[in-house]
Write a protein that holds these residues in place. Sequence first.
Motif, PDB file in Angstrom:
ATOM      1  N   TYR A  94      11.942  -4.178 -67.535  1.00  0.00           N
ATOM      2  CA  TYR A  94      12.902  -3.233 -66.951  1.00  0.00           C
ATOM      3  C   TYR A  94      12.769  -1.845 -67.576  1.00  0.00           C
ATOM      4  O   TYR A  94      12.803  -0.836 -66.874  1.00  0.00           O
ATOM      5  N   TYR A 121      21.490 -11.118 -57.289  1.00  0.00           N
ATOM      6  CA  TYR A 121      21.558 -10.660 -58.672  1.00  0.00           C
ATOM      7  C   TYR A 121      22.833  -9.878 -58.975  1.00  0.00           C
ATOM      8  O   TYR A 121      23.324  -9.132 -58.134  1.00  0.00           O
ATOM      9  N   ILE A 125      21.857  -6.012 -63.119  1.00  0.00           N
ATOM     10  CA  ILE A 125      20.447  -6.362 -62.960  1.00  0.00           C
ATOM     11  C   ILE A 125      19.857  -5.607 -61.774  1.00  0.00           C
ATOM     12  O   ILE A 125      18.739  -5.091 -61.835  1.00  0.00           O
ATOM     13  N   GLN A 126      20.613  -5.522 -60.681  1.00  0.00           N
ATOM     14  CA  GLN A 126      20.146  -4.773 -59.516  1.00  0.00           C
ATOM     15  C   GLN A 126      19.800  -3.336 -59.895  1.00  0.00           C
ATOM     16  O   GLN A 126      18.792  -2.777 -59.440  1.00  0.00           O
ATOM     17  N   PRO A 139      13.706  -9.180 -60.230  1.00  0.00           N
ATOM     18  CA  PRO A 139      14.024  -9.596 -61.602  1.00  0.00           C
ATOM     19  C   PRO A 139      13.713 -11.062 -61.861  1.00  0.00           C
ATOM     20  O   PRO A 139      13.879 -11.916 -60.989  1.00  0.00           O
ATOM     21  N   ALA A 142      17.358 -12.149 -67.675  1.00  0.00           N
ATOM     22  CA  ALA A 142      18.366 -11.220 -68.175  1.00  0.00           C
ATOM     23  C   ALA A 142      18.504 -11.456 -69.671  1.00  0.00           C
ATOM     24  O   ALA A 142      18.950 -12.521 -70.086  1.00  0.00           O
ATOM     25  N   MET A 296      21.767  -5.555 -72.402  1.00  0.00           N
ATOM     26  CA  MET A 296      20.501  -6.258 -72.206  1.00  0.00           C
ATOM     27  C   MET A 296      19.515  -5.877 -73.296  1.00  0.00           C
ATOM     28  O   MET A 296      19.416  -4.713 -73.684  1.00  0.00           O
ATOM     29  N   GLY A 299      13.782  -8.174 -71.003  1.00  0.00           N
ATOM     30  CA  GLY A 299      13.906  -8.636 -69.628  1.00  0.00           C
ATOM     31  C   GLY A 299      12.747  -8.133 -68.780  1.00  0.00           C
ATOM     32  O   GLY A 299      12.286  -7.003 -68.954  1.00  0.00           O
ATOM     33  N   SER A 301      10.469  -8.272 -64.825  1.00  0.00           N
ATOM     34  CA  SER A 301      10.495  -8.408 -63.377  1.00  0.00           C
ATOM     35  C   SER A 301       9.058  -8.412 -62.879  1.00  0.00           C
ATOM     36  O   SER A 301       8.118  -8.227 -63.651  1.00  0.00           O
ATOM     37  N   ALA A 342      17.905 -14.375 -64.370  1.00  0.00           N
ATOM     38  CA  ALA A 342      18.818 -13.286 -64.022  1.00  0.00           C
ATOM     39  C   ALA A 342      19.790 -13.697 -62.924  1.00  0.00           C
ATOM     40  O   ALA A 342      20.819 -13.054 -62.747  1.00  0.00           O
ATOM     41  N   LEU A 372      26.565 -12.486 -68.857  1.00  0.00           N
ATOM     42  CA  LEU A 372      25.924 -11.715 -67.795  1.00  0.00           C
ATOM     43  C   LEU A 372      26.858 -10.733 -67.090  1.00  0.00           C
ATOM     44  O   LEU A 372      26.540  -9.543 -66.992  1.00  0.00           O
TER      45      LEU A 372
END
Length: 429
Positions: A94, A121, A125-126, A139, A142, A296, A299, A301, A342, A372
């Motif tokens: 990320y 998500y 996270i988005q 993703p 997380a 976070m 992480g 993606s 995530a 989360l």
Amino acid sequence: MKAAATLAGAMVSMALVATGCSKGTDTPADKSAVTEVTFWSWLRASQEVTDAFNKTHTDVQVKFEQIPGGAEGYGKLTNAVKAGNAPDVATVEYAMLPDMLAQGNLADISGDITDLVKSKYPAPIQELVTLGGKTWTVPLDAGAMVMFYRKDLFEQHKIAVPKTWDEFKAAAEAVKKADPKSRITDWNQTDSANFVSLNWQAGAKWFGIQGDSWKVTLDSPESQKVAGYWQDLITKDLVTNVPAEEVQKRKAAGQVWTQLGGAWAAGGLKAGLPDQAGKWASAPLPSWDAAPASAMVGGSSFGVSKTSKKKEAALKFITWMTTTPEGIQARLASGASSTLPAIPELADVAAKNFDTTFFGGQDIYAVAKTALPTIKTGWVWGPGMRGVFDGIGEQFKLVQTGKQQLPAVYGPVQTKTIADLKGRGINAS
């Protein structure tokens, strides 16, 4: 930057991104034939994930290549895109996504994936994979921050597990009193990523977009609050302030009672301290007030490289390994990974594949899953984060030797970050 399609809105005027937006075509044209997709990653158990996908799919087959993490891996990807031989599926942390976009390494997958990301998500996270109103990657995990702690020692000495940072300081004093050789934690674990995320938890926002420019605000009141807090603990000798090798020795000796970090760090604890099985537990990260709050650490993606002509097949593989129980199980079943998915409901799948013996049978994924939704929203990773992490790390060396105090680390890094961005032709102030 190359004059391909660019990010929308403010990103366009800043010329931050040069990226191909062609949808690409899956080859061969005969849909009954097998489409081979290439995949690069350094993440644990990626080979196992690839093998599981290939066994259960006939129309798409994936060829996996292990690459180094960090700057070397991103450099390899950037060079491959320029040479026209990049993988179809690329791993992107990320924090590194803005840089990968600035270098034009990724395809815009918004039309194919935005609805899925929005529906599956959590908002924090988005935000990490959406820039300029477009979705660039899907993703995987997380790294919600939690606190791992020596449950046996806290119980033995009747010290309450801290829920706030004020309580954490009181516990630090109690730990030192109970055993003069012990400390509650290593203040930074020689890893600037943890420290950066503690600033995130406190409400700091280090990067933002202002008009057609990046606004860099590392040295903010929220950041100063974090630095002042930890400097106080250092000055009063309530936390360790020693090199990483010494910290690990002290942990092995039972002289470091907590570890703050991403939920994924559970696997490292198990591997590094096997003799302490059953003695550790997980708890929410202490907060500045009574309200739960996390951030976070790390992480990753997955995105489609700009030069890929197999977008549809690449996304089929990406969505399988990130959004399905089968994909998550394949990654975790080998025991090589302790990643927290995530997608919240997939945390239950992860829990079933994680041996909890080391944590005395505790479902540590339940703690991480609860963390989360408490991750602070509004955090934006900016371009040049590798330099920020490295710069903070260099400043830490001065703190460890007593030549500087923590509140002073932000200024030099902020100044250098702005200068570096301007040197790359990116508007910043």
